[in-house]
Write a protein that holds these residues in place. Structure first.
Motif, PDB file in Angstrom:
ATOM      1  N   ARG A  24       0.751  -1.183  -0.199  1.00  0.00           N
ATOM      2  CA  ARG A  24       0.073   0.035  -0.119  1.00  0.00           C
ATOM      3  C   ARG A  24       0.884   1.217  -0.091  1.00  0.00           C
ATOM      4  O   ARG A  24       0.819   1.903   1.004  1.00  0.00           O
ATOM      5  N   GLU A  25       1.796   1.468  -0.934  1.00  0.00           N
ATOM      6  CA  GLU A  25       2.629   2.748  -1.299  1.00  0.00           C
ATOM      7  C   GLU A  25       1.570   3.821  -1.026  1.00  0.00           C
ATOM      8  O   GLU A  25       0.400   3.825  -2.186  1.00  0.00           O
ATOM      9  N   GLY A  26       1.959   4.926  -0.795  1.00  0.00           N
ATOM     10  CA  GLY A  26       1.195   6.175  -0.603  1.00  0.00           C
ATOM     11  C   GLY A  26       0.256   6.356   0.387  1.00  0.00           C
ATOM     12  O   GLY A  26      -0.089   7.256   0.277  1.00  0.00           O
TER      13      GLY A  26
END
Length: 381
Positions: free
Chosen positions: A123-125
């Protein structure tokens, strides 16, 4: 400065502290963004009225957290609910894609924490952090900088404590923190553990084994009707961990006490080394103490009166005193700064990985206290 729409899930004491911090955002200088509380949620509708009465920005009140999470105005969520609800609600928040600052301990036990952590992969960002405000005191920051600078030399011992005294009265009515099915088996360690683990973990001081002394001093407390009911959780915990190996090993002492005579939410950190030592306590919020030692020289503690020296600049003059509400606002400033693309001025809020590491320590401490033996800490790989 852009506004970031926030929702609050859990409208009790700490939710109101965040609301107050956001209402005083003008107190801070040169911020990239400001929080705007647009939605609140609690299963007790009466608690939400305080928010709508004091914050014109609140446009949604709901008893269903999934309704709040469906609100496109909400970019980020502060969640402050009893420990047993962390796994379910934190997981829903993460799945929704909203940014999250959640209250400790980030899951009632290690299993629940692992379930939360599993959802974070890939879950980048999406920014997720755990609440821990005490290290934002200026004196605490001084101790942290002192340790980071290498001024300690070989470490002799580190101690971090959170001493809470309101539970010394055996007639204080029972609350959910005394109930294993709501608070969890950690007892005092679950609610106070991140307070004492945050800085050691941030500085890389991870104990590989622990021995814990767990104390249950008050057996019963009155319920709402006045009847005496069992207190199921631990009152106090003193955890002694060992950091490092061989001649370089040193003890790390972590104290989470709910019965601490004469104290009132005192947080402290003390780091002792062969070349330098430092300490800070919230009992003396204006000051920190330090010593720089040269072989054969005098061993002299120095005391520096800091006044108001915050990580994020504020309008308060330096001659004045920093307090708990300032620490809360500084923590929130760090979170909002990260949301807006900043680096939290080099000291971000506690991370999910740090929360998972503190669960590993508390799980081992619980086993140690129950069995009166040294237990190895098993960190996630």
């Amino acid at each position: 400065m852009r506004n970031i729409g926030f929702g609050i899930i859990g409208c009790g004491l700490m939710g109101r502290e965040f609301a107050s911090a956001s209402a005083r955002w003008m107190h801070l200088q040169d911020m990239r963004a400001r929080p705007e509380i647009v939605a609140v949620c609690d299963t007790n509708p009466a608690l939400m009225d305080w928010y709508s009465d004091h914050l014109p920005s609140v446009r949604q009140k709901t008893t269903d957290h999934t309704t709040l999470l469906a609100n496109d105005e909400v970019e980020a969520v502060y969640c402050a609910v009893p420990h047993m609800l962390h796994a379910g609600i934190y997981s829903d928040i993460i799945a929704s894609g909203k940014h999250l600052l959640g209250e400790k301990p980030f899951g009632m036990d290690r299993g629940q924490n692992a379930a939360i952590m599993a959802l974070l992969h890939g879950r980048e960002g999406q920014l997720v952090r755990c609440s821990s405000e005490m290290p934002f005191y200026p004196g605490a920051q001084k101790v942290i900088d002192f340790a980071r600078s290498g001024a300690l030399g070989e470490i002799i011992e580190v101690e971090c404590a959170f001493l809470h005294s309101s539970d010394i009265n055996p007639d204080k009515p029972i609350n959910w923190k005394r109930m294993v099915d709501v608070n969890g088996a950690y007892g005092c360690m679950g609610d106070l553990g991140m307070h004492v683990c945050h800085v050691p973990l941030r500085l890389g001081w991870k104990p590989h084994s622990v021995h814990a002394s767990l104390v249950k001093r008050v057996a019963t407390r009155p319920d709402a009707s006045g009847a005496r009911v069992p207190c199921e959780t631990w009152d106090n915990a003193t955890i002694t961990g060992t950091v490092g190996t061989g001649a370089a090993a040193f003890p790390l002492v972590l104290k989470t006490w709910r019965i601490a005579p004469g104290e009132s939410n005192t947080w402290s950190i003390r780091v002792l080394g062969m070349e330098g030592s430092a300490e800070f306590t919230t009992k003396s919020p204006r000051q920190w103490r330090f010593m720089r030692y040269a072989r054969g020289g005098a061993q002299c503690w120095q005391v520096e009166d800091l006044g108001y020296q915050s990580l994020f600049p504020a309008i308060t003059g330096g001659i004045f005193e920093f307090g708990f509400t300032d620490a809360i606002q500084q923590m929130w400033a760090a979170f909002v700064d990260e949301l807006a693309g900043g680096d939290a001025r080099g000291f971000h809020c506690a991370t999910p990985d740090e929360a998972a590491e503190h669960h590993a320590i508390l799980t081992a401490a619980l086993e140690s206290g129950r069995e009166n033996r040294v237990v190895d800490v098993e960190y996630a790989r």
